[in-house]
Motif scaffolding. Structure first.
Motif, PDB file in Angstrom:
ATOM      1  N   GLU A   1      42.723  38.930  45.451  1.00 35.92           N
ATOM      2  CA  GLU A   1      43.285  39.490  46.676  1.00 35.92           C
ATOM      3  C   GLU A   1      44.627  40.179  46.464  1.00 35.92           C
ATOM      4  O   GLU A   1      45.222  40.686  47.398  1.00 35.92           O
ATOM      5  CB  GLU A   1      43.443  38.388  47.733  1.00 35.92           C
ATOM      6  CG  GLU A   1      42.120  37.932  48.344  1.00 35.92           C
ATOM      7  CD  GLU A   1      41.376  36.981  47.441  1.00 35.92           C
ATOM      8  OE1 GLU A   1      40.227  36.618  47.775  1.00 35.92           O
ATOM      9  OE2 GLU A   1      41.925  36.599  46.395  1.00 35.92           O
ATOM     10  N   GLY A   2      45.095  40.157  45.232  1.00 33.65           N
ATOM     11  CA  GLY A   2      46.353  40.820  44.947  1.00 33.65           C
ATOM     12  C   GLY A   2      47.560  39.898  45.025  1.00 33.65           C
ATOM     13  O   GLY A   2      48.675  40.306  44.738  1.00 33.65           O
ATOM     14  N   GLU A   3      47.332  38.630  45.398  1.00 34.45           N
ATOM     15  CA  GLU A   3      48.449  37.693  45.422  1.00 34.45           C
ATOM     16  C   GLU A   3      48.837  37.328  43.993  1.00 34.45           C
ATOM     17  O   GLU A   3      48.028  37.317  43.090  1.00 34.45           O
ATOM     18  CB  GLU A   3      48.058  36.428  46.190  1.00 34.45           C
ATOM     19  CG  GLU A   3      47.710  36.672  47.650  1.00 34.45           C
ATOM     20  CD  GLU A   3      47.357  35.382  48.349  1.00 34.45           C
ATOM     21  OE1 GLU A   3      48.111  34.402  48.172  1.00 34.45           O
ATOM     22  OE2 GLU A   3      46.338  35.353  49.049  1.00 34.45           O
ATOM     23  N   GLU A   4      50.101  37.040  43.816  1.00 25.72           N
ATOM     24  CA  GLU A   4      50.603  36.729  42.478  1.00 25.72           C
ATOM     25  C   GLU A   4      51.246  35.352  42.487  1.00 25.72           C
ATOM     26  O   GLU A   4      52.027  35.025  43.365  1.00 25.72           O
ATOM     27  CB  GLU A   4      51.630  37.784  42.070  1.00 25.72           C
ATOM     28  CG  GLU A   4      52.215  37.584  40.679  1.00 25.72           C
ATOM     29  CD  GLU A   4      53.217  38.672  40.345  1.00 25.72           C
ATOM     30  OE1 GLU A   4      54.369  38.309  40.069  1.00 25.72           O
ATOM     31  OE2 GLU A   4      52.849  39.852  40.368  1.00 25.72           O
ATOM     32  N   TYR A   5      50.855  34.552  41.514  1.00 25.74           N
ATOM     33  CA  TYR A   5      51.420  33.214  41.392  1.00 25.74           C
ATOM     34  C   TYR A   5      52.164  33.129  40.063  1.00 25.74           C
ATOM     35  O   TYR A   5      51.686  33.615  39.044  1.00 25.74           O
ATOM     36  CB  TYR A   5      50.317  32.155  41.389  1.00 25.74           C
ATOM     37  CG  TYR A   5      49.750  31.845  42.746  1.00 25.74           C
ATOM     38  CD1 TYR A   5      49.832  30.555  43.257  1.00 25.74           C
ATOM     39  CD2 TYR A   5      49.126  32.827  43.503  1.00 25.74           C
ATOM     40  CE1 TYR A   5      49.301  30.247  44.494  1.00 25.74           C
ATOM     41  CE2 TYR A   5      48.601  32.537  44.746  1.00 25.74           C
ATOM     42  CZ  TYR A   5      48.692  31.246  45.237  1.00 25.74           C
ATOM     43  OH  TYR A   5      48.168  30.952  46.465  1.00 25.74           O
ATOM     44  N   ASN A   6      53.322  32.501  40.087  1.00 31.66           N
ATOM     45  CA  ASN A   6      54.073  32.290  38.858  1.00 31.66           C
ATOM     46  C   ASN A   6      54.110  30.802  38.536  1.00 31.66           C
ATOM     47  O   ASN A   6      54.278  29.982  39.423  1.00 31.66           O
ATOM     48  CB  ASN A   6      55.513  32.783  39.000  1.00 31.66           C
ATOM     49  CG  ASN A   6      55.581  34.270  39.178  1.00 31.66           C
ATOM     50  OD1 ASN A   6      54.678  34.982  38.786  1.00 31.66           O
ATOM     51  ND2 ASN A   6      56.656  34.747  39.794  1.00 31.66           N
ATOM     52  N   THR A   7      53.921  30.485  37.301  1.00 25.98           N
ATOM     53  CA  THR A   7      54.078  29.097  36.879  1.00 25.98           C
ATOM     54  C   THR A   7      54.842  29.078  35.562  1.00 25.98           C
ATOM     55  O   THR A   7      54.611  29.910  34.690  1.00 25.98           O
ATOM     56  CB  THR A   7      52.717  28.392  36.704  1.00 25.98           C
ATOM     57  OG1 THR A   7      52.961  27.021  36.363  1.00 25.98           O
ATOM     58  CG2 THR A   7      51.863  29.006  35.631  1.00 25.98           C
ATOM     59  N   LEU A   8      55.785  28.185  35.458  1.00 27.36           N
ATOM     60  CA  LEU A   8      56.617  28.093  34.266  1.00 27.36           C
ATOM     61  C   LEU A   8      56.047  27.026  33.356  1.00 27.36           C
ATOM     62  O   LEU A   8      55.934  25.866  33.740  1.00 27.36           O
ATOM     63  CB  LEU A   8      58.055  27.738  34.662  1.00 27.36           C
ATOM     64  CG  LEU A   8      59.118  27.864  33.573  1.00 27.36           C
ATOM     65  CD1 LEU A   8      59.238  29.318  33.128  1.00 27.36           C
ATOM     66  CD2 LEU A   8      60.459  27.365  34.102  1.00 27.36           C
ATOM     67  N   MET A   9      55.664  27.414  32.168  1.00 26.26           N
ATOM     68  CA  MET A   9      55.018  26.480  31.252  1.00 26.26           C
ATOM     69  C   MET A   9      55.652  26.575  29.877  1.00 26.26           C
ATOM     70  O   MET A   9      55.849  27.660  29.354  1.00 26.26           O
ATOM     71  CB  MET A   9      53.524  26.819  31.121  1.00 26.26           C
ATOM     72  CG  MET A   9      52.754  26.743  32.405  1.00 26.26           C
ATOM     73  SD  MET A   9      51.220  27.633  32.246  1.00 26.26           S
ATOM     74  CE  MET A   9      50.710  27.129  30.616  1.00 26.26           C
ATOM     75  N   ASP A  10      55.954  25.435  29.309  1.00 25.59           N
ATOM     76  CA  ASP A  10      56.510  25.423  27.964  1.00 25.59           C
ATOM     77  C   ASP A  10      55.370  25.429  26.960  1.00 25.59           C
ATOM     78  O   ASP A  10      55.130  24.458  26.256  1.00 25.59           O
ATOM     79  CB  ASP A  10      57.398  24.193  27.770  1.00 25.59           C
ATOM     80  CG  ASP A  10      58.250  24.301  26.511  1.00 25.59           C
ATOM     81  OD1 ASP A  10      58.081  25.294  25.782  1.00 25.59           O
ATOM     82  OD2 ASP A  10      59.055  23.401  26.262  1.00 25.59           O
ATOM     83  N   MET A  11      54.664  26.576  26.889  1.00 25.68           N
ATOM     84  CA  MET A  11      53.527  26.698  25.986  1.00 25.68           C
ATOM     85  C   MET A  11      53.975  26.870  24.541  1.00 25.68           C
ATOM     86  O   MET A  11      53.164  26.869  23.634  1.00 25.68           O
ATOM     87  CB  MET A  11      52.647  27.880  26.400  1.00 25.68           C
ATOM     88  CG  MET A  11      51.962  27.705  27.746  1.00 25.68           C
ATOM     89  SD  MET A  11      50.743  26.386  27.720  1.00 25.68           S
ATOM     90  CE  MET A  11      49.480  27.137  26.712  1.00 25.68           C
ATOM     91  N   GLN A  12      55.267  27.035  24.338  1.00 25.11           N
ATOM     92  CA  GLN A  12      55.760  27.189  22.971  1.00 25.11           C
ATOM     93  C   GLN A  12      56.018  25.844  22.296  1.00 25.11           C
ATOM     94  O   GLN A  12      56.217  25.784  21.091  1.00 25.11           O
ATOM     95  CB  GLN A  12      57.031  28.051  22.975  1.00 25.11           C
ATOM     96  CG  GLN A  12      56.750  29.502  23.372  1.00 25.11           C
ATOM     97  CD  GLN A  12      58.000  30.340  23.413  1.00 25.11           C
ATOM     98  OE1 GLN A  12      59.077  29.843  23.708  1.00 25.11           O
ATOM     99  NE2 GLN A  12      57.875  31.617  23.100  1.00 25.11           N
ATOM    100  N   LYS A  13      56.014  24.789  23.071  1.00 21.83           N
ATOM    101  CA  LYS A  13      56.159  23.438  22.523  1.00 21.83           C
ATOM    102  C   LYS A  13      55.228  22.527  23.305  1.00 21.83           C
ATOM    103  O   LYS A  13      55.672  21.691  24.098  1.00 21.83           O
ATOM    104  CB  LYS A  13      57.603  22.946  22.618  1.00 21.83           C
ATOM    105  CG  LYS A  13      58.577  23.708  21.727  1.00 21.83           C
ATOM    106  CD  LYS A  13      59.975  23.117  21.839  1.00 21.83           C
ATOM    107  CE  LYS A  13      60.961  23.868  20.944  1.00 21.83           C
ATOM    108  NZ  LYS A  13      62.344  23.297  21.061  1.00 21.83           N
TER     109      LYS A  13
END
Length: 308
Positions: A11-23
């Motif tokens: 639908e064009g909505e944008e969600y942001n999630t902060l993830m420490d995928m580097q550790k």
């Protein structure tokens, strides 16, 4: 600096999630891999890979129903079971890559055509797919099943409170030495107990409707050849900790075809004596649940996976 993942939906909505995928520390192994560049111990990177998504009829009858369970088999696994029947996707992390928009569409389609949505071995993707689950939950009428090997942090389960209706964890081993030998996880028993504790806290009653399970916890245990004593110990621990609050699925389906180890004791099926000893103990303990026919010990019940 944590990796910022942008989640886009149709639908064009944008969600942001902060993830420490580097550790990465999502699973109990806490390998701290940089999953933006390489795969972790689980075999997964920062892309969602799925080995199969569709109606599945290999679960317990009250989960399968008439239309089947809408199973999504996620690729990769933090356990390293030498006898895994899903090793085509669990051991190497193979599968088809899905965008989150594609995943959302798949889950909604399964919700319309199957008895439930069944997330199979999803723990190492939880922080990525959680916004999708939160988004679709108010739009579906079927239960969400969380199907797990049991080796994951209780913190993961807490994130799913209010989203998951049915927990389907394994309790594979009571003896940590066996867990180390066959799954490279000596701490498996204590991890699994904490996982199930949290699952039962969330879903402490079995709710059924028209012969289908709608809410609750079903603990699975696979009887292994030569290890009926460990199975009996698992059953006694289940009865002591969660008796009357859970169902137990006692499985006889161990299939030596999938044994990828040097352990000769695993090169045969479970005997009638071994399995029936476990069944009798479950009955003595007053545990309610499911048993399997010996004919279940065959590879024909293993799905065909997309390993591209």
């Amino acid at each position: 600096m944590p990796y910022m993942l942008l989640l886009y939906f149709p639908e064009g909505e944008e969600y942001n999630t902060l993830m420490d995928m580097q550790k990465c520390t999502l699973c109990p192994r806490e390998c701290k891999a940089d999953r933006t560049k390489a795969r972790g111990v689980c075999g997964a990177d920062s892309l969602v890979r799925i080995g199969r998504a569709g109606a599945h009829f290999g679960e317990e009858p009250p989960i399968v129903g008439k239309r089947g369970s809408g199973a999504v088999f996620f690729s990769g696994c933090s356990l390293k079971c030498v006898f895994c029947q899903n090793s085509a996707i669990s051991a190497n992390g193979n599968g088809k890559t899905y965008s989150l928009a594609e995943l959302e569409k798949v889950l909604l389609t399964l919700a319309e055509s199957c008895e439930n949505i069944n997330l199979v071995t999803a723990a190492h993707y939880i922080d990525i797919i959680l916004p999708v689950l939160e988004r679709i939950k108010p739009r579906i009428t079927v239960p969400v099943v969380y199907n797990s090997g049991g080796y994951e942090k209780a913190e993961t389960v807490k994130k799913l409170d209010g989203i998951v209706d049915i927990y389907l964890p394994d309790y594979k081993y009571f003896d940590g030495a066996l867990a180390e030998k066959y799954s490279r996880a000596a701490d498996y028993p204590e991890i699994a107990v904490k996982f199930i504790d949290e699952a039962v806290r969330q879903q402490s009653k079995i709710l059924t409707e028209n012969g289908l399970i709608k809410k609750g916890v079903i603990i699975r245990h696979l009887v292994l050849p030569t290890h009926r004593d460990d199975s009996i110990a698992v059953l006694r621990d289940i009865a002591r900790r969660w008796g009357g609050k859970v169902l137990v699925s006692l499985m006889s389906q161990y299939t030596p075809t999938f044994n990828r180890s040097e352990y000769a004791e695993l090169n045969r099926k479970v005997t009638s004596f071994e399995y029936e000893s476990a069944v009798r103990e479950a009955q003595r303990l007053g545990l309610d649940g499911f048993v399997q026919a010996r004919s279940s010990a065959t590879e024909i019940y293993t799905p065909t996976f997309d390993v591209n």
